[in-house]
Motif scaffolding. Structure first.
Motif, PDB file in Angstrom:
ATOM      1  N   UNK A 143      -6.740   2.692   2.055  1.00  0.00           N
ATOM      2  CA  UNK A 143      -5.469   3.035   2.686  1.00  0.00           C
ATOM      3  C   UNK A 143      -4.597   3.875   1.749  1.00  0.00           C
ATOM      4  N   UNK A 144      -4.588   3.507   0.465  1.00  0.00           N
ATOM      5  CA  UNK A 144      -3.834   4.298  -0.517  1.00  0.00           C
ATOM      6  C   UNK A 144      -4.382   5.720  -0.561  1.00  0.00           C
ATOM      7  N   UNK A 145      -5.717   5.845  -0.593  1.00  0.00           N
ATOM      8  CA  UNK A 145      -6.341   7.173  -0.654  1.00  0.00           C
ATOM      9  C   UNK A 145      -5.990   8.005   0.569  1.00  0.00           C
ATOM     10  N   UNK A 146      -5.942   7.377   1.739  1.00  0.00           N
ATOM     11  CA  UNK A 146      -5.587   8.099   2.970  1.00  0.00           C
ATOM     12  C   UNK A 146      -4.158   8.631   2.881  1.00  0.00           C
ATOM     13  N   UNK A 147      -3.249   7.811   2.369  1.00  0.00           N
ATOM     14  CA  UNK A 147      -1.855   8.244   2.246  1.00  0.00           C
ATOM     15  C   UNK A 147      -1.692   9.376   1.229  1.00  0.00           C
ATOM     16  N   UNK A 148      -2.640   9.489   0.291  1.00  0.00           N
ATOM     17  CA  UNK A 148      -2.554  10.543  -0.722  1.00  0.00           C
ATOM     18  C   UNK A 148      -3.153  11.865  -0.249  1.00  0.00           C
ATOM     19  N   UNK A 186       0.824  -1.204   0.000  1.00  0.00           N
ATOM     20  CA  UNK A 186       0.000   0.000   0.000  1.00  0.00           C
ATOM     21  C   UNK A 186       0.861   1.257   0.000  1.00  0.00           C
ATOM     22  N   UNK A 187       1.866   1.286   0.858  1.00  0.00           N
ATOM     23  CA  UNK A 187       2.761   2.450   0.923  1.00  0.00           C
ATOM     24  C   UNK A 187       3.492   2.650  -0.409  1.00  0.00           C
ATOM     25  N   UNK A 188       3.938   1.553  -1.019  1.00  0.00           N
ATOM     26  CA  UNK A 188       4.670   1.651  -2.286  1.00  0.00           C
ATOM     27  C   UNK A 188       3.791   2.209  -3.391  1.00  0.00           C
ATOM     28  N   UNK A 189       2.534   1.753  -3.461  1.00  0.00           N
ATOM     29  CA  UNK A 189       1.628   2.273  -4.487  1.00  0.00           C
ATOM     30  C   UNK A 189       1.355   3.754  -4.258  1.00  0.00           C
ATOM     31  N   UNK A 190       1.089   4.123  -3.013  1.00  0.00           N
ATOM     32  CA  UNK A 190       0.813   5.528  -2.709  1.00  0.00           C
ATOM     33  C   UNK A 190       2.017   6.412  -3.030  1.00  0.00           C
ATOM     34  N   UNK A 191       3.201   5.977  -2.626  1.00  0.00           N
ATOM     35  CA  UNK A 191       4.409   6.766  -2.898  1.00  0.00           C
ATOM     36  C   UNK A 191       4.695   6.814  -4.399  1.00  0.00           C
ATOM     37  N   UNK A 192       4.425   5.717  -5.100  1.00  0.00           N
ATOM     38  CA  UNK A 192       4.591   5.717  -6.551  1.00  0.00           C
ATOM     39  C   UNK A 192       3.650   6.710  -7.216  1.00  0.00           C
ATOM     40  N   UNK A 193       2.401   6.783  -6.732  1.00  0.00           N
ATOM     41  CA  UNK A 193       1.456   7.753  -7.289  1.00  0.00           C
ATOM     42  C   UNK A 193       1.895   9.176  -6.982  1.00  0.00           C
ATOM     43  N   UNK A 194       2.525   9.378  -5.823  1.00  0.00           N
ATOM     44  CA  UNK A 194       3.032  10.710  -5.491  1.00  0.00           C
ATOM     45  C   UNK A 194       4.342  11.017  -6.204  1.00  0.00           C
ATOM     46  N   UNK A 195       4.828  10.031  -6.970  1.00  0.00           N
ATOM     47  CA  UNK A 195       6.038  10.238  -7.770  1.00  0.00           C
ATOM     48  C   UNK A 195       5.703  10.579  -9.213  1.00  0.00           C
ATOM     49  N   UNK A 196       4.718   9.820  -9.795  1.00  0.00           N
ATOM     50  CA  UNK A 196       4.389  10.093 -11.197  1.00  0.00           C
ATOM     51  C   UNK A 196       2.957   9.719 -11.566  1.00  0.00           C
ATOM     52  N   UNK A 197       2.073   9.695 -10.610  1.00  0.00           N
ATOM     53  CA  UNK A 197       0.672   9.570 -10.937  1.00  0.00           C
ATOM     54  C   UNK A 197       0.104   8.162 -10.911  1.00  0.00           C
ATOM     55  N   UNK A 198      -1.109   7.987 -11.460  1.00  0.00           N
ATOM     56  CA  UNK A 198      -1.852   6.727 -11.367  1.00  0.00           C
ATOM     57  C   UNK A 198      -1.185   5.523 -12.019  1.00  0.00           C
ATOM     58  N   UNK A 199      -0.173   5.712 -12.848  1.00  0.00           N
ATOM     59  CA  UNK A 199       0.510   4.572 -13.459  1.00  0.00           C
ATOM     60  C   UNK A 199       1.083   3.648 -12.385  1.00  0.00           C
ATOM     61  N   UNK A 200       1.402   4.204 -11.219  1.00  0.00           N
ATOM     62  CA  UNK A 200       1.944   3.395 -10.120  1.00  0.00           C
ATOM     63  C   UNK A 200       0.908   2.440  -9.557  1.00  0.00           C
ATOM     64  N   UNK A 201      -0.357   2.758  -9.703  1.00  0.00           N
ATOM     65  CA  UNK A 201      -1.439   1.850  -9.314  1.00  0.00           C
ATOM     66  C   UNK A 201      -1.790   0.892 -10.441  1.00  0.00           C
TER      67      UNK A 201
END
Length: 510
Positions: free
Chosen positions: A207-212, A161-176
């Motif tokens: 959980x991902x949404x909360x981290x975002x 979950x943390x990795x997906x959230x951090x990936x989205x905060x790196x370059x967007x929804x492609x991380x999901x």
């Protein structure tokens, strides 16, 4: 099957880390470096600016970690590049762990070596953008989800979950999307409907949404609360809609104005150089996997995996459907390509499969590497002549490579031929070619001069300079105002200009 010794990865890591001495490249990398410097200076982590202007493009994670690094190590090449290089190491480790889960220890190490020695990885640790960190978070998420599927441990859920959230905060929804492509394709082909529609996935998404939330608050405050702001030539711009839709999916639907006419073949054509030399093994590997799947009537056996092949193919199709593409967009799927390639090599070395293919690949890969050595020789003696010392070092490197080729009883010689060659060649690419090339980068050279001479920002102006010179403020450590108006030159002691601007000044002087 060769078991790659750990010291090889230490040498590889040192080579990637040594790229920190090379100047930050225009255009994107130096822009992100300057934005990180400004964030460090302001202390504002939720709102992103580019030389004081509103910025709505990349999410903030790269700027967060780079600004934190600069706080510790200073505003310099090392301070900006270190976090991304460390994330490259994370990508290698996660690739190893995932391949080990899917196959075995030896295949895991080989997959990590393939990823670490492909040309794109060397580019990523020289020309630092968002893609290195994105790639690391995505493959870490895939590894963690697979670990959770096998071992049912809560901490792997947290890591995924943390990795997906951090990936989205790196370059967007492609991380999901890439993890969804990986596991969605495998679960469908294995008919794991209960796993596919498990309601716990909704909890993971929550959980991902909360981290975002922190990043989303920053976007809302900077843009949605201020519709009067002009961003990229437009008003009433929603930062939240841009991040969660327009920047990624809008490029596919045509909503985004970004369009460079790239077609579905664009990313593959660029993989011909960026996944060198392994591309010549990857292509037959993925073709074999697709043919095998169709022979089995689109149904996987329990012991088979399709995470890597399905994830790569669907990610490629999604990225290749965009109306705007750049070569590095496919880098996010390189760990999957590395595992696919490692599995083919494992079959060639141990399973006695595809012997005709092996017979063709051995001379082919030797020729490919020989041509790359010739290219590195041209860099040393022709592009940027280095004299006898440079030629002698190149000759030593060639001798080491030839020793690997000619030595008998080397297990996995095909893999060692490619990996050793790429490591040796990229010593020259990084520390000779890139190093000398960037001596001609105007922004960094002028920026250093401004910094050394301590020229105040209000005493210098950039006049009619076509190049954005993103590296200029980073190396000057101050924002240099650009202008196209002669009137703005009043009361300026220094004017930075190019041929057209110089002609204007000469005419006015007359």
């Amino acid at each position: 099957m060769p078991k790659i010794p750990f010291w090889v990865f230490i040498l590889l890591a040192l080579l990637h880390l040594s790229a920190a001495r090379i100047d930050t490249m225009d255009v994107d990398a130096s822009q992100y470096a300057e934005m990180s410097r400004e964030m460090m200076q302001s202390g504002d982590l939720l709102h992103v600016y580019d030389r004081g202007a509103e910025y709505l493009d990349k999410p903030p994670f790269l700027f967060w970690v780079s600004s934190a690094s600069m706080k510790v190590f200073g505003v310099n090449n090392f301070g900006y590049k270190l976090p991304s290089v460390l994330f490259a190491f994370l990508a290698l480790y996660a690739t190893y762990r995932l391949a080990k889960l899917l196959y075995n220890e030896a295949t895991g190490r080989l997959a990590a070596l393939i990823l670490g020695t492909c040309q794109g990885m060397f580019l990523m640790t020289n020309d630092i953008r968002c893609d290195t960190i994105l790639m690391a978070w995505v493959i870490t998420a895939i590894w963690a989800i697979k670990e959770c599927e096998i071992k049912r441990r809560w901490y792997f859920v947290a890591l995924g979950v943390i990795s997906i959230a951090c990936g989205m905060m790196t370059k967007g929804p492609i991380a999901l999307m890439v993890p969804l492509f990986c596991f969605g394709s495998e679960w469908v082909l294995k008919r794991k409907w209960k796993t596919l529609f498990n309601p716990l996935h909704l909890f993971d998404g929550l959980l991902v949404a909360i981290l975002l939330i922190p990043m989303s608050i920053g976007l809302y405050q900077q843009f949605d609360m201020h519709p009067e702001k002009t961003v990229n030539g437009l008003q009433h711009v929603s930062g939240l809609r841009f991040f969660y839709w327009s920047q990624s999916f809008g490029r596919i639907t045509g909503e985004s104005p970004w369009n460079n006419g790239a077609d579905i073949s664009f990313l593959f054509v660029n993989m011909l150089w960026s996944f060198l030399p392994w591309i010549f093994l990857f292509v037959p590997a993925i073709v074999i996997n697709i043919i095998t799947l169709f022979k089995q009537r689109l149904r996987l056996k329990p012991e088979q995996e399709f995470i890597t092949t399905g994830g790569f193919l669907l990610a490629y199709l999604a990225l290749g459907s965009s109306h705007y593409q750049l070569p590095h967009y496919i880098f996010v799927a390189f760990p999957l390509a590395a595992i696919i390639t490692a599995k083919l090599l494992s079959d060639l070395f141990e399973g006695q499969k595809y012997q005709r293919l092996y017979a063709v690949m051995k001379p082919t890969m030797t020729v490919v590497m020989a041509l790359l050595f010739v290219g590195s020789l041209l860099m040393v003696v022709y592009v940027f002549p280095s004299g006898m010392m440079g030629f002698a070092l190149w000759a030593i490197s060639l001798a080491i490579w030839l020793y690997i080729i000619l030595r008998k009883n080397v297990r996995g010689k095909l893999a060692w031929t490619c990996a050793t060659g790429m490591i040796l060649i990229n010593i020259f690419v990084t520390h000779h070619f890139y190093y000398h090339l960037l001596q001609y980068q105007l922004g960094s050279q002028v920026g250093r001069y401004i910094r050394q001479e301590n020229i105040p920002a209000d005493k210098i102006i950039s006049y009619r300079v076509a190049d954005p010179l993103n590296s200029l403020p980073f190396y000057a450590q101050r924002v240099i105002r650009p202008t196209d108006s002669m009137a703005d030159l009043r009361n300026k002691t220094y004017v930075l200009t190019m041929d057209e601007g110089l002609r204007d000044l000469q005419q006015k002087r007359r």
